[in-house]
Enzyme design. Structure first.
Site, PDB file in Angstrom:
ATOM      1  N   PHE A 104       0.816  -1.216   0.000  1.00 24.81           N
ATOM      2  CA  PHE A 104       0.000   0.000   0.000  1.00 24.81           C
ATOM      3  C   PHE A 104       0.852   1.269   0.000  1.00 24.81           C
ATOM      4  CE2 PHE A 104       0.757  -1.847   4.105  1.00 24.81           C
ATOM      5  CZ  PHE A 104       1.273  -0.800   4.847  1.00 24.81           C
ATOM      6  N   TYR A 105       2.132   1.171  -0.331  1.00 28.65           N
ATOM      7  CA  TYR A 105       3.036   2.321  -0.304  1.00 28.65           C
ATOM      8  C   TYR A 105       2.919   3.160  -1.578  1.00 28.65           C
ATOM      9  CZ  TYR A 105       5.674   0.595   3.793  1.00 28.65           C
ATOM     10  OH  TYR A 105       6.065   0.188   5.046  1.00 28.65           O
ATOM     11  N   GLY A 106       1.729   3.658  -1.829  1.00 22.44           N
ATOM     12  CA  GLY A 106       1.535   4.503  -2.996  1.00 22.44           C
ATOM     13  C   GLY A 106       0.257   5.305  -2.870  1.00 22.44           C
TER      14      GLY A 106
END
Length: 333
Positions: free
Chosen positions: A51-53
């Site tokens: 979920f790093y975006g």
């Protein structure tokens, strides 16, 4: 060299979150340059997130897929750890078997066959699902060969023991820095040492406070403009920061006395505290800063210096929570 699940990794890893989790992600050319430099210097434990975006949330994984498509020869040189198990919209953890399974499969799908998922960990523990249930699901992925091993993130010592009884835990990721030394006293470091589980230390510079770039409230406000989420964290409140200034100044003075930069001292201190158990994963978007971080390996903190530093820093109380009161309940579950 430290070993994670039989894989030799460098003493300092590399966090990839900052390359993509922001309104405008780092261009591929720049990101690849930093990633290649880190790897060339032995920094081969890479920490990523499902979920790093921002748009899309999977930008971090997509970056990795493009990287390994361009540099397939590096796939077996990197130990890749990915955090998942959170709802993309709410960032609330879900430890139910169906959700966790979909998360693992989604990570694998976005890597597009370019790189095996070495370690998967749920970013936070779901308090509504027994940890044993979540671990049994992940053990199935290990047994099938889809992932190599399982890790834990932001957990309590008791949860580590319970999880490890179901599936061998390859690493425990927690926040650990000069500002956040909870693991030294809450049982996490003790249980990891007892079970020989490496500790992956995220935010070793306390999100920038220990870089030497923030010395005044004005510096703090300017720095936070590039990272809007910081305004929600206790220690980035101007009032709390002002209370922590004496501590920061003491860190700076110790670093100078020992012939180091603040980042070098900050890394060496937590590595010395772990006595070989702690692997920091500082992030960076530039080669120069990555080089500066890894230069800590060219310095050393003697036992006498470490003892002196502990004695000096113990005189200064730390103000503010690691995150804030609202998020505190999601930590060390």
């Amino acid at each position: 060299m430290p070993i994670v699940s039989g894989f030799k990794v460098g003493p300092i890893g590399f966090g990839l979150m900052g390359l993509t989790w922001k309104p405008k992600q780092t261009p591929d050319e720049e990101a690849f340059e930093v990633m290649n430099y880190a790897l060339s210097q032995g920094s081969n434990y890479w920490d990523a997130g499902e979920f790093y975006g921002v748009d899309p949330p999977t930008s971090n994984l997509d970056l990795l897929a493009r990287y390994f498509e361009k540099y397939p020869e590096n796939a077996n040189k990197v130990f890749l750890s990915v955090k998942g198990g959170l709802d993309f919209k709410t960032l609330v953890p879900d430890g139910n078997p169906d959700f966790v399974s979909k998360s693992v499969e989604n990570v694998i799908a976005h890597l597009r066959g370019t790189k095996k998922l070495d370690l998967f960990q749920c970013a936070r523990v779901d308090p509504n699902v027994p940890i044993e249930t979540t671990m049994k699901t992940l053990k199935g992925f290990v047994d099938s060969g889809k992932i190599s091993c399982v890790g834990l993130s932001e957990v309590s010592a008791e949860t580590i023991k319970r999880a490890h009884a179901v599936v061998p835990i390859a690493a425990v990721e927690v926040e650990y820095s000069l500002f956040s030394r909870d693991i030294e006293t809450n049982g996490i470091m003790d249980i990891c040492r007892k079970l020989s589980i490496p500790i992956i230390a995220y935010s070793p510079f306390c999100r920038g406070l220990l870089t030497g770039r923030i010395k005044t409230v004005e510096d703090l406000k300017e720095f936070a403009k590039s990272f809007p989420f910081l305004e929600y964290l206790d220690r980035f409140s101007p009032d709390v920061f002002a209370k922590n200034l004496p501590f920061l100044q003491a860190v700076e003075q110790l670093a100078k006395k020992f012939g180091m930069t603040m980042p070098e001292f900050s890394l060496l201190f937590i590595m010395a505290s772990g006595n070989g158990l702690v692997i920091p994963i500082p992030g960076s978007t530039s080669v120069s800063r990555t080089k500066s971080n890894l230069n800590a390996l060219n310095k050393s903190l003697s036992p006498e210096q470490f003892k002196e530093a502990k004695e000096v820093l113990s005189k200064y109380p730390i103000y503010g929570l690691r995150y804030n009161e609202q998020l505190a309940g999601t930590l060390s579950v």
